[in-house]
Motif scaffolding. Structure first.
Motif, PDB file in Angstrom:
ATOM      1  N   LEU A 154      -1.457  10.671  -2.575  1.00  0.00           N
ATOM      2  CA  LEU A 154      -2.668  10.734  -3.002  1.00  0.00           C
ATOM      3  C   LEU A 154      -3.475  12.118  -3.327  1.00  0.00           C
ATOM      4  CD1 LEU A 154      -4.646   9.048   0.431  1.00  0.00           C
ATOM      5  CD2 LEU A 154      -4.790   8.269  -2.592  1.00  0.00           C
ATOM      6  N   LYS A 155      -1.991  13.691  -2.374  1.00  0.00           N
ATOM      7  CA  LYS A 155      -2.151  14.781  -2.454  1.00  0.00           C
ATOM      8  C   LYS A 155      -2.188  14.609  -3.550  1.00  0.00           C
ATOM      9  CE  LYS A 155      -0.275  16.171   1.350  1.00  0.00           C
ATOM     10  NZ  LYS A 155       0.846  16.823   1.974  1.00  0.00           N
ATOM     11  N   GLY A 156      -1.049  14.493  -3.869  1.00  0.00           N
ATOM     12  CA  GLY A 156       0.114  15.489  -5.412  1.00  0.00           C
ATOM     13  C   GLY A 156      -1.401  14.613  -7.140  1.00  0.00           C
ATOM     14  N   MET A 157      -2.676  13.225  -6.167  1.00  0.00           N
ATOM     15  CA  MET A 157      -3.121  12.992  -7.532  1.00  0.00           C
ATOM     16  C   MET A 157      -4.372  14.352  -7.601  1.00  0.00           C
ATOM     17  SD  MET A 157      -3.506   8.593  -6.860  1.00  0.00           S
ATOM     18  CE  MET A 157      -2.358   7.738  -6.120  1.00  0.00           C
ATOM     19  N   VAL A 158      -4.549  15.349  -7.114  1.00  0.00           N
ATOM     20  CA  VAL A 158      -5.307  15.742  -6.988  1.00  0.00           C
ATOM     21  C   VAL A 158      -5.163  17.099  -7.503  1.00  0.00           C
ATOM     22  CG1 VAL A 158      -7.029  17.414  -5.094  1.00  0.00           C
ATOM     23  CG2 VAL A 158      -6.924  14.739  -4.472  1.00  0.00           C
ATOM     24  N   ASN A 161      -6.650   5.542   8.720  1.00  0.00           N
ATOM     25  CA  ASN A 161      -5.636   5.354   9.335  1.00  0.00           C
ATOM     26  C   ASN A 161      -4.621   5.349   8.109  1.00  0.00           C
ATOM     27  OD1 ASN A 161      -3.166   5.543  11.801  1.00  0.00           O
ATOM     28  ND2 ASN A 161      -2.523   3.397  11.053  1.00  0.00           N
ATOM     29  N   ALA A 162      -4.715   5.263   7.495  1.00  0.00           N
ATOM     30  CA  ALA A 162      -3.444   4.981   6.096  1.00  0.00           C
ATOM     31  C   ALA A 162      -4.102   6.100   5.264  1.00  0.00           C
ATOM     32  CB  ALA A 162      -4.378   4.154   4.849  1.00  0.00           C
ATOM     33  N   PHE A 178      -5.542   2.264  -3.532  1.00  0.00           N
ATOM     34  CA  PHE A 178      -6.255   2.034  -1.961  1.00  0.00           C
ATOM     35  C   PHE A 178      -6.175   0.159  -2.665  1.00  0.00           C
ATOM     36  CE2 PHE A 178      -7.662   0.328   2.393  1.00  0.00           C
ATOM     37  CZ  PHE A 178      -7.528   1.153   2.690  1.00  0.00           C
ATOM     38  N   LYS A 179      -6.756  -0.248  -3.206  1.00  0.00           N
ATOM     39  CA  LYS A 179      -6.327  -1.510  -3.466  1.00  0.00           C
ATOM     40  C   LYS A 179      -4.845  -2.019  -3.348  1.00  0.00           C
ATOM     41  CE  LYS A 179     -10.753  -2.205  -6.168  1.00  0.00           C
ATOM     42  NZ  LYS A 179     -11.457  -2.944  -6.991  1.00  0.00           N
ATOM     43  N   ASN A 180      -4.350  -1.375  -4.111  1.00  0.00           N
ATOM     44  CA  ASN A 180      -2.644  -1.678  -3.983  1.00  0.00           C
ATOM     45  C   ASN A 180      -2.067  -1.396  -2.796  1.00  0.00           C
ATOM     46  OD1 ASN A 180      -0.231  -2.576  -5.557  1.00  0.00           O
ATOM     47  ND2 ASN A 180       0.222   0.021  -5.129  1.00  0.00           N
ATOM     48  N   TYR A 181      -2.747  -0.477  -1.947  1.00  0.00           N
ATOM     49  CA  TYR A 181      -1.887  -0.424  -0.947  1.00  0.00           C
ATOM     50  C   TYR A 181      -2.627  -1.799   0.414  1.00  0.00           C
ATOM     51  CZ  TYR A 181      -1.168   2.104   3.554  1.00  0.00           C
ATOM     52  OH  TYR A 181      -1.262   2.412   4.728  1.00  0.00           O
ATOM     53  N   ILE A 182      -3.659  -1.878  -0.035  1.00  0.00           N
ATOM     54  CA  ILE A 182      -3.991  -3.128   0.378  1.00  0.00           C
ATOM     55  C   ILE A 182      -2.893  -4.486   0.553  1.00  0.00           C
ATOM     56  CG2 ILE A 182      -5.214  -4.906   1.709  1.00  0.00           C
ATOM     57  CD1 ILE A 182      -7.284  -2.519   0.563  1.00  0.00           C
ATOM     58  N   PHE A 204       1.731   7.316   1.385  1.00  0.00           N
ATOM     59  CA  PHE A 204       0.138   7.302   1.037  1.00  0.00           C
ATOM     60  C   PHE A 204      -0.338   8.633   0.502  1.00  0.00           C
ATOM     61  CE2 PHE A 204      -3.716   5.786   0.956  1.00  0.00           C
ATOM     62  CZ  PHE A 204      -4.321   5.927   0.015  1.00  0.00           C
ATOM     63  N   ARG A 205      -0.773   9.648   2.620  1.00  0.00           N
ATOM     64  CA  ARG A 205      -1.294  10.862   2.399  1.00  0.00           C
ATOM     65  C   ARG A 205      -0.712  11.568   0.614  1.00  0.00           C
ATOM     66  NH1 ARG A 205      -3.618  13.452   6.462  1.00  0.00           N
ATOM     67  NH2 ARG A 205      -3.413  16.237   5.573  1.00  0.00           N
TER      68      ARG A 205
END
Length: 138
Positions: free
Chosen positions: A87-91, A75-76, A50-54, A83-84
């Motif tokens: 994140l799903k892939g990381m899980v 929102n992100a 998320f820091k990278n996203y920012i 992005f979503r």
């Protein structure tokens, strides 16, 4: 030699409050048995991502009020499909084969649960997203 599944299960944190009861739905049991431990284990990665996203979005996040920062996180996760999906892939990448087979039965509902837990983790880590001011030597 240990199997991938055994190794994955071995490194997951235990969450005593994530109980599993006979009366629970399959989705809730999957959430408590699989999603919560994986998301807890991946928390530092989510914060870094998320820091990278920012950063990739020109650090606008840092200029927002706390309320708007919270909305930005929400929102992100809910609106930015790229992005979503990341994140799903990381899980999902931490699932055992057996868990993946359970996941695909009702992936839509489980994705909702997954993203809500990730969102809550990021919101509770919001203090970690403060912009670090680098002091220059005078």
């Amino acid at each position: 030699m240990e199997t991938r599944s055994k190794l994955l299960l071995k490194i997951r944190p235990e969450i005593p409050s994530a109980k599993i009861y006979e009366s629970m739905s399959n989705d809730e049991a999957f959430q408590n048995k699989t999603l919560r431990p994986i998301i807890k284990m991946q928390n530092d990665l989510f914060v870094t991502v998320f820091k990278n996203y920012i950063s990739k979005r020109k650090n606008v996040f840092y200029e927002l009020t706390l309320q708007k920062q919270m909305a930005y996180i929400e929102n992100a996760i809910h609106k930015d499909m790229k992005f979503r999906n990341s994140l799903k892939g990381m899980v999902i990448g931490q699932f055992t084969i057996e868990e993946y087979k359970l996941y695909i039965i009702n992936s839509s509902a489980l994705n909702k649960r997954m993203m809500n837990i990730v969102k809550e983790r990021l919101l509770s880590s919001i203090q970690l997203f403060e912009k670090l001011e680098i002091l220059e030597a005078v």
